[in-house]
Design a protein around this motif. Structure first.
Motif, PDB file in Angstrom:
ATOM      1  N   VAL A 164      33.641  73.813  42.029  1.00 11.84           N
ATOM      2  CA  VAL A 164      32.797  72.812  42.699  1.00 11.84           C
ATOM      3  C   VAL A 164      31.974  72.022  41.689  1.00 11.84           C
ATOM      4  O   VAL A 164      31.936  70.787  41.737  1.00 11.84           O
ATOM      5  CB  VAL A 164      31.877  73.486  43.740  1.00 11.84           C
ATOM      6  N   THR A 165      31.315  72.709  40.760  1.00 11.26           N
ATOM      7  CA  THR A 165      30.497  71.983  39.785  1.00 11.26           C
ATOM      8  C   THR A 165      31.362  71.134  38.856  1.00 11.26           C
ATOM      9  O   THR A 165      30.905  70.099  38.355  1.00 11.26           O
ATOM     10  CB  THR A 165      29.628  72.938  38.947  1.00 11.26           C
ATOM     11  N   GLY A 166      32.613  71.564  38.631  1.00 13.32           N
ATOM     12  CA  GLY A 166      33.527  70.740  37.832  1.00 13.32           C
ATOM     13  C   GLY A 166      33.757  69.393  38.495  1.00 13.32           C
ATOM     14  O   GLY A 166      33.707  68.344  37.843  1.00 13.32           O
ATOM     15  N   TYR A 167      33.989  69.414  39.804  1.00 19.10           N
ATOM     16  CA  TYR A 167      34.187  68.160  40.545  1.00 19.10           C
ATOM     17  C   TYR A 167      32.900  67.329  40.554  1.00 19.10           C
ATOM     18  O   TYR A 167      32.927  66.115  40.330  1.00 19.10           O
ATOM     19  CB  TYR A 167      34.607  68.450  41.982  1.00 19.10           C
ATOM     20  N   LEU A 168      31.761  67.995  40.796  1.00 16.83           N
ATOM     21  CA  LEU A 168      30.488  67.272  40.850  1.00 16.83           C
ATOM     22  C   LEU A 168      30.189  66.593  39.518  1.00 16.83           C
ATOM     23  O   LEU A 168      29.730  65.442  39.481  1.00 16.83           O
ATOM     24  CB  LEU A 168      29.350  68.237  41.224  1.00 16.83           C
ATOM     25  N   GLY A 169      30.445  67.311  38.417  1.00 14.85           N
ATOM     26  CA  GLY A 169      30.184  66.732  37.109  1.00 14.85           C
ATOM     27  C   GLY A 169      31.103  65.566  36.788  1.00 14.85           C
ATOM     28  O   GLY A 169      30.659  64.532  36.260  1.00 14.85           O
TER      29      GLY A 169
END
Length: 206
Positions: free
Chosen positions: A106-111
């Motif tokens: 999830v944080t990969g996509y957000l970043g």
């Protein structure tokens, strides 16, 4: 000891006695709650993209993650609130791997899509902190946090007032019943007609 506290111990994450893991992962605030009776971990994020066009792709991305990872049971995007619910396994190591996998994904996509942490209520991006208000986990700015605490205190005061009114009403009803009983006894002793009692009761009722 719940599975979440074991995961926190194994990873060094911060565990709160309220039953949550919280912190920052790749600059994004997150919170993981354990709902043991439902057999689920709930992973929360609160973020929005700089370009709202990027927001359209988040839910399909989460749905794709759900299809690939069978331990993910539910995903949702509600405004700036991102939710991923996942199955709790009996093994601490498996749970740790799954939680870290979700955080990474999830944080990969957000970043990659220029998301930023925001206040759950007003969308402010500064002075943010994770908290629980009335049992609900959220990320709030200082102003919204104090507003929520004050509103909760006001509701508690109203509840106390309603409880006080109930007690007063019960006491009043008992006193009224006692007065009525005494009147009936007196009338019975004096032999007055029931019409007088009816008049007295009507006056007292008003």
């Amino acid at each position: 000891m719940g599975q979440l506290s074991k995961v926190a111990k194994a990873t060094g994450m911060v565990y709160d006695k309220a039953g949550v893991i919280y912190g920052t992962y790749r600059q994004f605030s997150f919170c993981v709650e354990e709902t043991a009776n439902a057999g689920l971990f709930s992973v929360h994020f609160w973020a929005v993209p700089a370009d709202q066009q990027n927001a359209q792709g988040l839910y399909p991305y989460l749905e794709q993650m759900k299809q690939i990872r069978k331990f993910v049971r539910h995903v949702a995007v509600d405004g700036n609130h991102i939710l991923v619910q996942m199955r709790i396994y009996s093994g601490t190591e498996k749970n740790r791997q799954n939680i870290e996998d979700v955080l990474n994904t999830v944080t990969g996509y957000l970043g990659q899509n220029s998301y930023t942490n925001v206040c759950n209520r007003c969308g402010k991006t500064e002075d943010l902190s994770l908290c629980q208000i009335n049992g609900a986990s959220m990320q709030l700015c200082g102003d919204c946090y104090h507003g929520a605490v004050n509103a909760l205190s006001a509701e508690e005061q109203k509840a106390k007032l309603r409880k006080g009114n109930l007690v007063t009403g019960i006491v009043g009803a008992l006193i009224g019943a006692l007065i009525g009983g005494v009147l009936w006894v007196l009338v019975g002793q004096l032999g007055y007609i029931a019409g007088i009692v009816g008049l007295i009761l009507a006056v007292l009722s008003l």
